[in-house]
Design a protein around this motif. Structure first.
Motif, PDB file in Angstrom:
ATOM      1  N   SER A 128       0.830  -1.210   0.000  1.00 30.71           N
ATOM      2  CA  SER A 128       0.000   0.000   0.000  1.00 30.71           C
ATOM      3  C   SER A 128       0.864   1.259   0.000  1.00 30.71           C
ATOM      4  N   SER A 129       0.243   2.331  -0.459  1.00 32.38           N
ATOM      5  CA  SER A 129       0.928   3.627  -0.395  1.00 32.38           C
ATOM      6  C   SER A 129       0.979   4.100   1.055  1.00 32.38           C
ATOM      7  N   GLN A 130       1.802   5.108   1.311  1.00 32.45           N
ATOM      8  CA  GLN A 130       1.927   5.606   2.672  1.00 32.45           C
ATOM      9  C   GLN A 130       0.616   6.203   3.177  1.00 32.45           C
ATOM     10  N   ARG A 131      -0.129   6.843   2.289  1.00 33.74           N
ATOM     11  CA  ARG A 131      -1.413   7.414   2.675  1.00 33.74           C
ATOM     12  C   ARG A 131      -2.380   6.315   3.097  1.00 33.74           C
ATOM     13  N   HIS A 132      -2.387   5.189   2.358  1.00 32.95           N
ATOM     14  CA  HIS A 132      -3.239   4.064   2.729  1.00 32.95           C
ATOM     15  C   HIS A 132      -2.801   3.471   4.064  1.00 32.95           C
ATOM     16  N   LYS A 133      -1.492   3.346   4.256  1.00 37.29           N
ATOM     17  CA  LYS A 133      -0.982   2.797   5.515  1.00 37.29           C
ATOM     18  C   LYS A 133      -1.413   3.646   6.705  1.00 37.29           C
ATOM     19  N   ASN A 134      -1.316   4.970   6.551  1.00 40.01           N
ATOM     20  CA  ASN A 134      -1.680   5.864   7.658  1.00 40.01           C
ATOM     21  C   ASN A 134      -3.160   5.738   8.015  1.00 40.01           C
TER      22      ASN A 134
END
Length: 328
Positions: free
Chosen positions: A37-43
């Motif tokens: 996942s992208s960092q935005r999704h992870k957050n």
């Protein structure tokens, strides 16, 4: 917990709207999914997972939170997350565990590695609406496992009641490690072991029969690669023994009973010569091909445990008859 159309979750704005973060009503998340996942999704995913992990620990009276995104990243566990149109409703975490389970009735300790339910929580405001059963059924289907073949880590009274109500699971022995493994797990494992042993025996028996058949087929050099009916007769002879049947490498006289001891040797010799003559006229073998055939026979390796010295001597005898007819 509720979220709005703008992606606000529990009063906090997420970097990715929940419907995009959890595309299905039940979404499975594991370490590999998070890493891709992208960092935005992870957050955004971390906010939801950690929030429900804390709520689950409080509801079960646990001393520590057992479900967080960081712990998920460091394991092979899978987390099932249930959501509806406007709410995130519950979580179910599973993974394999190496367990030692004491069986007092058999006075023994079982060493097993079952799939285990490690955390199971549905928001208090949404319980008794079938959400837990939906989560559980989805997990069973994806993991390809039955409820009685699972282990349960520190199950709460609500979870034990859930298992009793929906799956009639209630017979277990308390363990020092706080895992629950129902006694039906061991009964099913014992039954499967017996079935697997029976299947292995059947497979081994079929393999030996095929091996014997291949040996007979390759040994039947008089047929020139044809005459499957003769090979079948040869197989039957091999299983029934030498008594009352012709020698295995003489298909020219197959179907004819061995003559009794009271009959003359001369009549026996003439009958053999007559049968071999008929066979020679019907075959395409030449005298110069016979040595190669004999070499093929000598190179045949009998199956383990079989003594074919008598068969080889009979083959040589029949071959000599046949060659003398060809040369004459």
């Amino acid at each position: 917990m509720e979220f709005d159309s703008n992606g606000n979750y529990n009063g906090k704005m997420l970097e990715v709207p929940v419907p995009r973060l959890l595309p299905s009503h039940i979404t499975v998340v594991d370490a590999e999914t998070i890493r891709r996942s992208s960092q935005r999704h992870k957050n955004a995913l971390e906010v939801i997972i950690d929030n429900f992990g804390k709520r689950s620990a409080v509801a079960q009276g646990l001393g520590a939170v057992i479900t967080t995104m960081q712990k998920l990243l460091c394991s092979d566990h899978r987390l099932y997350i249930h959501r509806s149109e406007r709410t995130v409703n519950g979580i179910l975490k599973v993974g394999k565990k190496h367990l030692f389970i004491r069986d007092a009735s058999a006075d023994k300790m079982h060493e097993i590695e079952p799939m285990c339910v490690l955390d199971f929580y549905v928001h208090e405001s949404l319980q008794k609406r079938g959400i837990g059963r939906q989560l559980f059924d989805e997990m069973l289907a994806r993991e390809k496992v039955q409820p009685h073949m699972l282990g349960y880590d520190r199950p709460s009274p609500k979870l034990l009641s859930f298992l009793r109500k929906h799956f009639s699971l209630m017979d277990f022995e308390p363990q020092a490690n706080n895992f629950v493994v129902f006694r039906s797990y061991f009964r099913a494992s014992s039954s499967n072991s017996k079935e697997n042993l029976h299947a292995a025996n059947v497979t081994d028996r079929q393999y030996r029969q095929r091996s014997d058949g291949n040996f007979i087929s390759s040994n039947n050099f008089f047929l020139g690669g044809r005459g499957s009916s003769h090979a079948s007769q040869h197989a039957n002879w091999s299983r029934r023994g030498h008594h009352g049947m012709p020698p295995p490498s003489a298909p020219a006289v197959m179907g004819k009973q061995v003559l009794g001891d009271g009959e003359s040797q001369e009549k026996r010799r003439l009958d053999d010569l007559d049968s071999l003559s008929l066979f020679a006229r019907g075959s395409q073998f030449s005298a110069d091909a016979m040595p190669r055939r004999r070499e093929d026979v000598n190179n045949i390796q009998p199956p383990v445990g079989r003594n074919c010295n008598e068969d080889v001597s009979l083959q040589e005898k029949a071959t000599n008859y046949f060659m003398s007819l060809q040369v004459g």
